[in-house]
Design a protein around this motif. Structure first.
Motif, PDB file in Angstrom:
ATOM      1  N   LEU A 252      70.558  -0.835 -31.443  1.00 20.06           N
ATOM      2  CA  LEU A 252      71.375  -1.459 -31.887  1.00 20.06           C
ATOM      3  C   LEU A 252      70.994  -3.382 -32.950  1.00 20.06           C
ATOM      4  O   LEU A 252      72.051  -3.264 -33.530  1.00 20.06           O
ATOM      5  CB  LEU A 252      72.393  -1.842 -31.628  1.00 20.06           C
ATOM      6  CG  LEU A 252      73.139  -0.439 -30.782  1.00 20.06           C
ATOM      7  CD1 LEU A 252      74.376  -0.574 -29.456  1.00 20.06           C
ATOM      8  CD2 LEU A 252      73.443   0.589 -31.725  1.00 20.06           C
ATOM      9  N   GLY A 253      69.667  -3.419 -31.961  1.00 17.69           N
ATOM     10  CA  GLY A 253      68.987  -4.291 -33.082  1.00 17.69           C
ATOM     11  C   GLY A 253      69.631  -5.625 -32.477  1.00 17.69           C
ATOM     12  O   GLY A 253      69.491  -7.155 -32.512  1.00 17.69           O
ATOM     13  N   LEU A 254      70.296  -5.257 -31.264  1.00 17.16           N
ATOM     14  CA  LEU A 254      70.713  -6.815 -30.325  1.00 17.16           C
ATOM     15  C   LEU A 254      70.062  -7.442 -29.145  1.00 17.16           C
ATOM     16  O   LEU A 254      69.359  -8.895 -29.338  1.00 17.16           O
ATOM     17  CB  LEU A 254      71.310  -6.155 -28.687  1.00 17.16           C
ATOM     18  CG  LEU A 254      72.650  -5.785 -29.175  1.00 17.16           C
ATOM     19  CD1 LEU A 254      73.657  -5.328 -28.437  1.00 17.16           C
ATOM     20  CD2 LEU A 254      73.570  -6.597 -30.656  1.00 17.16           C
ATOM     21  N   ALA A 255      68.482  -6.993 -29.013  1.00 16.21           N
ATOM     22  CA  ALA A 255      66.980  -7.596 -28.667  1.00 16.21           C
ATOM     23  C   ALA A 255      66.203  -7.073 -28.600  1.00 16.21           C
ATOM     24  O   ALA A 255      65.955  -4.944 -28.955  1.00 16.21           O
ATOM     25  CB  ALA A 255      67.902  -7.735 -27.439  1.00 16.21           C
ATOM     26  N   ASP A 256      64.459  -7.176 -28.324  1.00 22.16           N
ATOM     27  CA  ASP A 256      63.024  -6.226 -28.501  1.00 22.16           C
ATOM     28  C   ASP A 256      63.422  -5.676 -27.285  1.00 22.16           C
ATOM     29  O   ASP A 256      63.581  -6.283 -26.477  1.00 22.16           O
ATOM     30  CB  ASP A 256      62.034  -7.172 -29.098  1.00 22.16           C
ATOM     31  CG  ASP A 256      62.991  -7.854 -30.842  1.00 22.16           C
ATOM     32  OD1 ASP A 256      63.299  -7.656 -31.519  1.00 22.16           O
ATOM     33  OD2 ASP A 256      61.224  -9.295 -30.520  1.00 22.16           O
ATOM     34  N   GLY A 257      63.135  -3.856 -27.975  1.00 22.66           N
ATOM     35  CA  GLY A 257      62.768  -3.067 -27.137  1.00 22.66           C
ATOM     36  C   GLY A 257      64.177  -2.537 -26.407  1.00 22.66           C
ATOM     37  O   GLY A 257      63.848  -1.980 -25.086  1.00 22.66           O
TER      38      GLY A 257
ATOM     39  N   VAL B 227      81.662  -1.986 -26.441  1.00 23.23           N
ATOM     40  CA  VAL B 227      81.306  -3.086 -25.782  1.00 23.23           C
ATOM     41  C   VAL B 227      79.740  -2.701 -25.638  1.00 23.23           C
ATOM     42  O   VAL B 227      78.996  -2.600 -24.589  1.00 23.23           O
ATOM     43  CB  VAL B 227      81.904  -3.964 -24.951  1.00 23.23           C
ATOM     44  CG1 VAL B 227      81.208  -5.084 -25.233  1.00 23.23           C
ATOM     45  CG2 VAL B 227      83.092  -4.358 -25.966  1.00 23.23           C
ATOM     46  N   ASP B 228      78.782  -3.196 -26.594  1.00 22.07           N
ATOM     47  CA  ASP B 228      77.293  -3.219 -25.446  1.00 22.07           C
ATOM     48  C   ASP B 228      76.563  -4.397 -25.541  1.00 22.07           C
ATOM     49  O   ASP B 228      77.158  -5.503 -25.793  1.00 22.07           O
ATOM     50  CB  ASP B 228      76.607  -2.157 -27.132  1.00 22.07           C
ATOM     51  CG  ASP B 228      76.544  -0.619 -26.688  1.00 22.07           C
ATOM     52  OD1 ASP B 228      76.184  -0.407 -26.346  1.00 22.07           O
ATOM     53  OD2 ASP B 228      76.918  -0.546 -28.411  1.00 22.07           O
ATOM     54  N   LEU B 229      76.343  -4.526 -24.342  1.00 19.92           N
ATOM     55  CA  LEU B 229      75.810  -5.827 -24.083  1.00 19.92           C
ATOM     56  C   LEU B 229      74.404  -5.934 -23.562  1.00 19.92           C
ATOM     57  O   LEU B 229      73.757  -4.375 -23.277  1.00 19.92           O
ATOM     58  CB  LEU B 229      76.801  -6.417 -22.827  1.00 19.92           C
ATOM     59  CG  LEU B 229      78.133  -6.551 -22.439  1.00 19.92           C
ATOM     60  CD1 LEU B 229      78.960  -6.723 -21.442  1.00 19.92           C
ATOM     61  CD2 LEU B 229      78.505  -7.438 -23.553  1.00 19.92           C
ATOM     62  N   VAL B 230      73.561  -7.138 -23.777  1.00 21.90           N
ATOM     63  CA  VAL B 230      72.630  -7.198 -23.207  1.00 21.90           C
ATOM     64  C   VAL B 230      72.000  -8.361 -22.486  1.00 21.90           C
ATOM     65  O   VAL B 230      73.061  -9.235 -22.588  1.00 21.90           O
ATOM     66  CB  VAL B 230      71.063  -7.846 -24.992  1.00 21.90           C
ATOM     67  CG1 VAL B 230      69.312  -7.895 -23.938  1.00 21.90           C
ATOM     68  CG2 VAL B 230      71.488  -6.506 -25.057  1.00 21.90           C
ATOM     69  N   LEU B 231      71.651  -8.172 -20.666  1.00 24.13           N
ATOM     70  CA  LEU B 231      72.076  -8.646 -20.309  1.00 24.13           C
ATOM     71  C   LEU B 231      70.544  -9.807 -19.430  1.00 24.13           C
ATOM     72  O   LEU B 231      68.916  -9.039 -19.990  1.00 24.13           O
ATOM     73  CB  LEU B 231      72.247  -8.219 -18.417  1.00 24.13           C
ATOM     74  CG  LEU B 231      73.980  -7.230 -19.001  1.00 24.13           C
ATOM     75  CD1 LEU B 231      74.101  -7.106 -17.189  1.00 24.13           C
ATOM     76  CD2 LEU B 231      75.037  -8.467 -19.318  1.00 24.13           C
TER      77      LEU B 231
ATOM     78  N   ARG C  89      78.913 -13.658 -17.200  1.00 20.37           N
ATOM     79  CA  ARG C  89      78.597 -14.260 -18.257  1.00 20.37           C
ATOM     80  C   ARG C  89      77.772 -14.885 -18.708  1.00 20.37           C
ATOM     81  O   ARG C  89      77.189 -15.126 -19.326  1.00 20.37           O
ATOM     82  CB  ARG C  89      80.246 -14.235 -18.760  1.00 20.37           C
ATOM     83  CG  ARG C  89      81.212 -14.431 -19.448  1.00 20.37           C
ATOM     84  CD  ARG C  89      82.594 -15.002 -19.898  1.00 20.37           C
ATOM     85  NE  ARG C  89      83.313 -14.708 -20.747  1.00 20.37           N
ATOM     86  CZ  ARG C  89      85.000 -14.291 -19.952  1.00 20.37           C
ATOM     87  NH1 ARG C  89      84.658 -14.396 -19.272  1.00 20.37           N
ATOM     88  NH2 ARG C  89      85.389 -13.978 -21.199  1.00 20.37           N
ATOM     89  N   ASP C  90      77.242 -15.979 -17.895  1.00 21.32           N
ATOM     90  CA  ASP C  90      76.115 -16.360 -17.359  1.00 21.32           C
ATOM     91  C   ASP C  90      74.910 -15.248 -17.405  1.00 21.32           C
ATOM     92  O   ASP C  90      73.242 -16.337 -18.165  1.00 21.32           O
ATOM     93  CB  ASP C  90      75.025 -16.832 -16.368  1.00 21.32           C
ATOM     94  CG  ASP C  90      77.069 -18.128 -16.522  1.00 21.32           C
ATOM     95  OD1 ASP C  90      77.764 -18.503 -16.812  1.00 21.32           O
ATOM     96  OD2 ASP C  90      77.089 -18.866 -14.884  1.00 21.32           O
ATOM     97  N   VAL C  91      74.551 -14.141 -17.559  1.00 20.96           N
ATOM     98  CA  VAL C  91      73.630 -13.482 -18.084  1.00 20.96           C
ATOM     99  C   VAL C  91      73.691 -12.457 -19.003  1.00 20.96           C
ATOM    100  O   VAL C  91      72.594 -12.216 -19.766  1.00 20.96           O
ATOM    101  CB  VAL C  91      73.453 -12.747 -16.597  1.00 20.96           C
ATOM    102  CG1 VAL C  91      72.910 -13.147 -15.726  1.00 20.96           C
ATOM    103  CG2 VAL C  91      74.859 -11.547 -16.252  1.00 20.96           C
ATOM    104  N   VAL C  92      74.492 -12.518 -19.681  1.00 17.78           N
ATOM    105  CA  VAL C  92      74.887 -11.841 -21.471  1.00 17.78           C
ATOM    106  C   VAL C  92      74.919 -12.809 -22.570  1.00 17.78           C
ATOM    107  O   VAL C  92      74.527 -13.825 -22.581  1.00 17.78           O
ATOM    108  CB  VAL C  92      76.173 -11.554 -21.181  1.00 17.78           C
ATOM    109  CG1 VAL C  92      76.442 -11.692 -23.244  1.00 17.78           C
ATOM    110  CG2 VAL C  92      76.718 -10.755 -20.492  1.00 17.78           C
ATOM    111  N   VAL C  93      72.900 -11.913 -23.382  1.00 15.58           N
ATOM    112  CA  VAL C  93      72.790 -12.941 -23.958  1.00 15.58           C
ATOM    113  C   VAL C  93      73.078 -12.369 -24.924  1.00 15.58           C
ATOM    114  O   VAL C  93      72.851 -13.211 -26.294  1.00 15.58           O
ATOM    115  CB  VAL C  93      71.765 -12.515 -23.547  1.00 15.58           C
ATOM    116  CG1 VAL C  93      70.741 -13.564 -22.429  1.00 15.58           C
ATOM    117  CG2 VAL C  93      70.522 -11.291 -23.764  1.00 15.58           C
ATOM    118  N   ALA C  94      73.768 -10.885 -25.045  1.00 13.40           N
ATOM    119  CA  ALA C  94      73.834 -10.143 -26.475  1.00 13.40           C
ATOM    120  C   ALA C  94      74.447  -9.719 -26.710  1.00 13.40           C
ATOM    121  O   ALA C  94      74.866  -8.714 -25.538  1.00 13.40           O
ATOM    122  CB  ALA C  94      72.589  -9.975 -27.354  1.00 13.40           C
ATOM    123  N   SER C  95      75.833  -9.471 -27.780  1.00 18.47           N
ATOM    124  CA  SER C  95      77.637  -8.112 -27.559  1.00 18.47           C
ATOM    125  C   SER C  95      77.126  -7.725 -28.597  1.00 18.47           C
ATOM    126  O   SER C  95      76.795  -8.139 -29.831  1.00 18.47           O
ATOM    127  CB  SER C  95      77.750  -9.026 -26.293  1.00 18.47           C
ATOM    128  OG  SER C  95      79.109  -9.495 -27.398  1.00 18.47           O
TER     129      SER C  95
END
Length: 485
Positions: free
Chosen positions: A45-50, A297-301, A395-401
């Motif tokens: 989804l383009g939220l984070a590499d890999g 909701v897709d998240l990157v942690l 919330r402190d470990v969410v880097v993208a959503s």
């Protein structure tokens, strides 16, 4: 002229296509999206590499339990189904949690006072889980294959009695602790329906049974797309073809064929070919209606979810809704067309069993929130607020959503109109009369079949709607009689 065209490449559409191709037919599958899979796709989804995300379904008890997928044998086709030690968890206020271990005995032990009640409800069903699945995955018109031997009929009767208990106000009589009551209610909430209700109870008891047998609530290595990739590979091996980027909006978009199978919503079938259908069928399809909805909701942690109860972090699926009473209030609000103050959320961290999904110290988190149909609301904060109740500091470990509101789910899967991920309302009646009470719910006209979640047995990644429809087509159009599973 082709023998058959399948519109839609979700698990039902691909299963239908494979069934037809194995019978020797020339089959083409048309898919509107650039990628195959419908509700079973895994994409960057383009939220984070890999990091890749499951765009709809993520956890798959039916991938190993469905009769047609058992016969297909996904592992033999390269799909590795990973089994979480804890199938699902239900965090509760005060750092408590209900935990459904893959091992029934361990679950019973963990539930303490309610352990015996849990065993008496689900134990007999786990002993005859194949009969439970046969009943749930049937066409709701004929005696399910597999119920006649080995206690199957008794298990089916037990299942029916359990649904009657958990689908009515009697549901409060069995459990004495919040942990056990909420643990089962979280599964019932998958139906996105009022609680208690018969449709939700059937969902809870089927999935609750599968949590304690086989692969439990399996997570495919690499993501849900592995399932549809295996089906596509088998289809192509049998000479079938898949054409992507080919939306079907009218009859002009269909190549000439003897048979058409629609792994679509009834609305799409009506738009494309409705004028050729008998009036009674058109009217019946239009009456199915839509169920309530989900927003994604897709998240990157940057690390695991910091659950207050650490054992929750070992579960493949987490139902984030609080107590039974809180979940019932939330689902009642959605059914009334309102956004719940504390919505029911489903959460899955695939890295719990599949470390390959992590990359560069980051991991995906899959979440849904239940909302009214057609909701345009960005529910990112709603989901994070719910998570914070049971995992302070998340919330402190969410880097993208990225949020996909219910009203926009159809942009990546046209079947999900207004965010209805179940193909219609999940009620006891609508699980039988789906889309209508006609003796053949699949055949809509001469050579035209519906094979999506809008026909029996209903929603889920199981392929059975496609298999039932394809078998009808083989008999009725080609006078071929494939053996029962």
């Amino acid at each position: 002229m082709l023998d058959a065209v399948v519109v839609g490449s979700g698990p039902n559409g691909l299963t239908a296509a494979v069934t037809l191709a194995r019978a020797g037919l020339d089959v083409t599958v048309l898919e509107a999206q650039p990628t195959v899979g419908g509700g079973s796709r895994t994409l960057d989804l383009g939220l984070a590499d890999g990091i890749v995300h499951d765009v709809c379904s993520a956890v798959h008890p039916m991938a190993w339990a469905s009769p047609v997928l058992r016969a297909f044998d996904l592992p033999a086709h390269g799909v590795e189904l990973l089994t979480p030690e804890i199938s699902y968890a239900q965090p509760l206020p005060g750092g408590r949690a209900g935990l459904a271990y893959r091992d029934l005995g361990r679950t019973v032990e963990h539930l303490g006072t309610d352990g015996a009640a849990w065993r008496s409800l689900l134990g007999p069903l786990t002993e005859h889980w194949q009969a439970v699945v046969a009943l749930a995955m049937s066409d709701k018109r004929s005696w399910p294959h597999g119920l006649s031997a080995g206690g199957g009929a008794v298990a089916a009767a037990r299942f029916g009695l359990a649904v009657a208990e958990q689908g009515t106000e009697m549901w409060g009589r069995r459990f004495r602790t919040e942990e056990a009551a909420a643990l089962l209610t979280g599964v019932a909430a998958h139906a996105i329906a009022p609680l208690p209700s018969m449709g939700a109870a059937g969902t809870a008891l089927l999935l609750g049974t599968l949590a304690h047998v086989g692969h439990g609530w399996a997570v495919p290595r690499g993501g849900s797309g592995a399932i549809t990739a295996a089906l596509q590979a088998e289809l192509e091996l049998r000479g079938g073809t898949v054409v992507t980027d080919h939306p079907v909006r009218s009859r002009a978009d269909l190549p000439h064929a003897a048979t058409y199978l629609f792994d679509t919503s009834p609305d799409t079938l009506l738009d494309v070919i409705g004028e050729d259908l008998p009036p009674s069928r058109r009217q019946g399809l239009a009456r199915l209606g839509r169920g309530d909805a989900a927003a994604k909701v897709d998240l990157v942690l940057s690390g695991p979810v910091p659950w207050t109860e650490p054992e929750v972090g070992r579960a493949g699926t987490v139902h984030v809704g609080g107590t039974r009473a809180e979940m019932a209030r939330a689902e009642a609000a959605v059914a009334a067309g309102d956004h719940a103050e504390q919505p029911m959320c489903l959460v899955s961290d695939p890295t719990v069993v599949d470390p390959s999904r992590a990359a560069g110290g980051l991991r995906p988190l899959w979440t849904y929130a239940h909302v009214p149909a057609g909701s345009t609301r960005d529910v990112t904060d709603d989901v994070l607020d719910q998570l914070e109740r049971f995992a302070p500091g998340v919330r402190d470990v969410v880097v993208a959503s990225r949020c996909t509101p219910a009203a926009r789910l159809a942009e990546h899967n046209a079947n999900l109109t207004d965010g209805d991920i179940a193909g219609g309302r999940v009620t006891l009646w609508r699980m039988i009369a789906r889309p209508t009470a006609h003796p053949n719910p699949y055949r809509q006209g001469v050579g035209v079949y519906l094979c999506s979640a809008s026909v029996p047995p209903g929603p889920g990644v199981h392929g059975m709607g496609g298999w039932h429809a394809a078998r009808h087509a083989l008999r009725e159009v080609y006078d071929l009689h494939p053996a029962a599973l």
